[in-house]
Write a protein that holds these residues in place. Structure first.
Motif, mmCIF file in Angstrom:
data_model
loop_
_atom_site.group_PDB
_atom_site.id
_atom_site.type_symbol
_atom_site.label_atom_id
_atom_site.label_comp_id
_atom_site.label_asym_id
_atom_site.label_seq_id
_atom_site.Cartn_x
_atom_site.Cartn_y
_atom_site.Cartn_z
ATOM 1 N N VAL A 132 -6.133 -1.838 -5.530
ATOM 2 C CA VAL A 132 -4.855 -1.411 -6.102
ATOM 3 C C VAL A 132 -4.816 -1.793 -7.581
ATOM 4 O O VAL A 132 -4.839 -2.978 -7.920
ATOM 5 N N LEU A 182 0.826 -1.218 0.000
ATOM 6 C CA LEU A 182 0.000 0.000 0.000
ATOM 7 C C LEU A 182 0.855 1.260 0.000
ATOM 8 O O LEU A 182 0.459 2.288 -0.559
ATOM 9 N N SER A 231 -3.338 3.282 -4.124
ATOM 10 C CA SER A 231 -4.469 2.459 -3.697
ATOM 11 C C SER A 231 -5.645 3.334 -3.286
ATOM 12 O O SER A 231 -5.487 4.509 -2.999
#
Lengths: 252, 252, 252, 252
Positions: free
Chosen positions: B76, B38, B43
């Motif tokens: 994502v 992340l 994301s």
């Protein structure tokens, strides 16, 4: 997934079958006995029981393939009495879970037409066993007498504290449903996985149900355990004051 | 609040995404790996999952603002395979809670179109690691072979005792739902938060999903841990008999 | 089986009966008192209560016949006040289970027309008792006064920490339902099964309900316990520093 | 009784009231503060909350009359801001119970028109306190700023590990419902019931809500605790190596 999920794998017509429960417990006696029957006799996996009362885990096979933990029912047609055998790696993880799962197990047994049930297990004696007696408890006096006829012992106040867990409930809930239910408990030290105790229980079943099995693989396992016991006894002689029960607990 | 409450934060169309689970566990390997993805990739927070199976607590941010503890899903989009990443600070607090939450997580993954799932975690070895292997378990033999091709190891009887908690259930329940599910477990001592083990897991993911990430921030964290390990090893040499496993447990 | 299953064994018309609860607790005082009443007076088993809040077990009788563990209600017609007596071998196993079972017990008491309830138990003093006082707690001031008239003691701040378990709930939930409820607690060391404390509680009941019973069998049991106590006191004198409370806990 | 049972004792119209939670917790700071407000201000008992998530017990008053354990809401009309104060002797006994009860508490607060909520409590420092700071956490940045203006401290990474139990959920669930929620935590050693910490929290409330109270009874209680602390400190000087934290835990 539902809280309890019964997967139908196959359906087999059994003739007046007996329900045998062999989940893990004292000395793994019931589990060893049930699994030995499945090794020795031809069987069909008929049901998988998944439940969120079982531990949240997968068991990984030798090939790296993982399966959600569950209990299994196997149908066994024999020359004697037909069998429906319950095996698995875990009991329920909570008080209420024990009741929920035992109820589900008995529902499946009823579905296959089982009118009698045997919970297989061990009873801990706290010391290494020379002669393996099998203790009993049953849902009716008639069943007590029938089991005494094949050498099962019934002793006042034993097992002290009652029979706990799935074996207790197969007997107790089974009895309440009107099943002819019993618990067969092989004496075992309680410290070791005990194939000899499992054999003692199996010998009762063989006589009761007129089935035929060999004991070779169980004997091999027993010999391995004998080696472990010998080593422990040598250790005990050498350092007697230091070896406690805890050191011996569940080697195997 | 319902017993389980899924808050829709945003909706993102993902193209054939993979579900990655990175909640806390052994060595925080899965959590470190998921959070590093992340950090490195763009994301979008898409779901918050609140549940009374999580501990009854708020987590307080640096600005003094408190949030009810929850798990989060992040979408994502990458140049390679799209990802749906689950992170959070806690696993469920009970046996049944593990099942309930894992089921909800897999529902969300299905909603985003995930047909495959990877549970990320660590496997404890009990000793400090030189070379970080990644162990695997999967829901099918085909997946086992595919993972072996990218260097994941499958060892007989490992992990002993199965895979427990949310990672076990993502694999086990995911497999039962027909997902192509696997668990990737970085070897780790089990005593320390382990960024190096997380990197080993990430390197497998990078190859599997053809994504590109840097490891700089993870390396910095690993260097900090190296300093901790060095100090521990010095302590061990000086006072070897007094240092127990408990002293080392979960420093980080 | 339902989560809670009440089996109707018989129905008996009672005249303004009192509900007496005597499940196991401190010193087994309540259980001893309730069972002694059933020994001394003619009674009819009227209800069996099965519950998955009880431990998952069967209790095995001297004849080898096993019964699923349960609580029992017995109807007792006397020359004085009629009684409905609750006995059993276990309390509920969880916080919520205590509430569920106590609610069911009070429903049954209401069904038999009980407008007053007495929870029987012991209160631990931590030392061997010379004179057995009976402490009380009640749902109303009028009931407190009526009990003081028959020698029950009410002491400020006792029992410290309140009354826990089924006895607390028979009193607390009973009071909330508008029953005239009380708890009678015989003083007891807390270390031993205490028939003398049970007798002290019974003497209060005898006066309250104008019933007649003998105490012979309870005295015999008490004499056996005296022998145990004497042996403990001898041990204490010989090895005073080594004997701890734990050594004495629940011998009997 | 239902699993959660709210008894309406009285209804009072409050003008834009604030909900204050003061159940037992670290140093009993929140409970002391809430109970002191009820001593100093005129209040009306408006709701009793019974729940099978509370311990199964009755609390016995000085007059021998026993009440089923419960939580209580009191309505307080003041010259400043009106208050709805929650007190009681216990928190919920399980993870899910915390959520269920906090939800019910917030429902009642909403019913009385509370748009803001303050959870009162203590934060343990592990050492005896000289100057009693009050730490805060809040559901919004605006609330953080408003509390900083009256001297509440917000420190990075404190309290470490978040805020657990009913206080955490009043803040976290309250915030999710759109309430303006905060937690005020008086610093306290964590070893002793701490009236001085409760006073520090009350001084913040007095300034926030423009109410007037005396502190005399709280000061008397604090003086008693000072005597206890002095004795402990003397003990510490005399036998410093033997006194552990455990010896000091929750004297009061």
């Amino acid at each position: 997934m539902d809280a309890l999920d019964i997967e139908v794998v196959a359906d087999v017509e059994l003739d007046d079958p007996v329900f045998l429960e062999g989940l893990p417990g004292v000395g793994h006696v019931g589990k060893l006995a049930a699994e030995h029957l499945l090794e020795e006799l031809e069987s069909t996996l008929v049901r998988r029981v998944y439940s969120n009362d079982l531990p949240p885990q997968v068991d990984v096979g030798d090939d790296g393939v993982a399966e959600l933990t569950h209990a299994e029912f196997h149908a066994v047609e024999t020359d004697g009495r037909d069998l429906l055998i319950l095996t698995g790696d875990h009991q329920a993880q909570s008080n209420e879970g024990h009741y929920r799962m035992a109820d589900a197990f008995l529902d499946i047994a009823a579905e296959f037409g089982c009118e009698s049930a045997y919970a297989l297990g061990g009873v801990p004696t706290g010391e290494l066993i020379e002669e393996y007696d099998v203790l009993g408890a049953a849902s009716s006096e008639a069943r007590v007498e029938a089991l005494e006829d094949v050498g099962v012992e019934f002793r006042e106040d034993e097992p002290a504290g009652g029979i706990v867990g799935v074996s207790g409930l197969v007997l107790g809930l089974g009895g309440r449903r009107g099943m002819d239910a019993a618990c067969l408990m092989g004496e075992t030290s309680g410290y070791l996985v005990d194939p000899k105790s499992a054999r003692a229980v199996l010998e009762v079943l063989v006589e009761l149900f007129e089935i035929e099995i060999e004991y070779e693989s169980l004997e091999e396992r027993a010999d391995e355990m004998e080696d472990v016991i010998e080593k422990i006894q040598q250790m005990e002689q050498q350092q007697s004051p230091q070896v406690t029960d805890d050191d011996l607990r569940y080697i195997g």
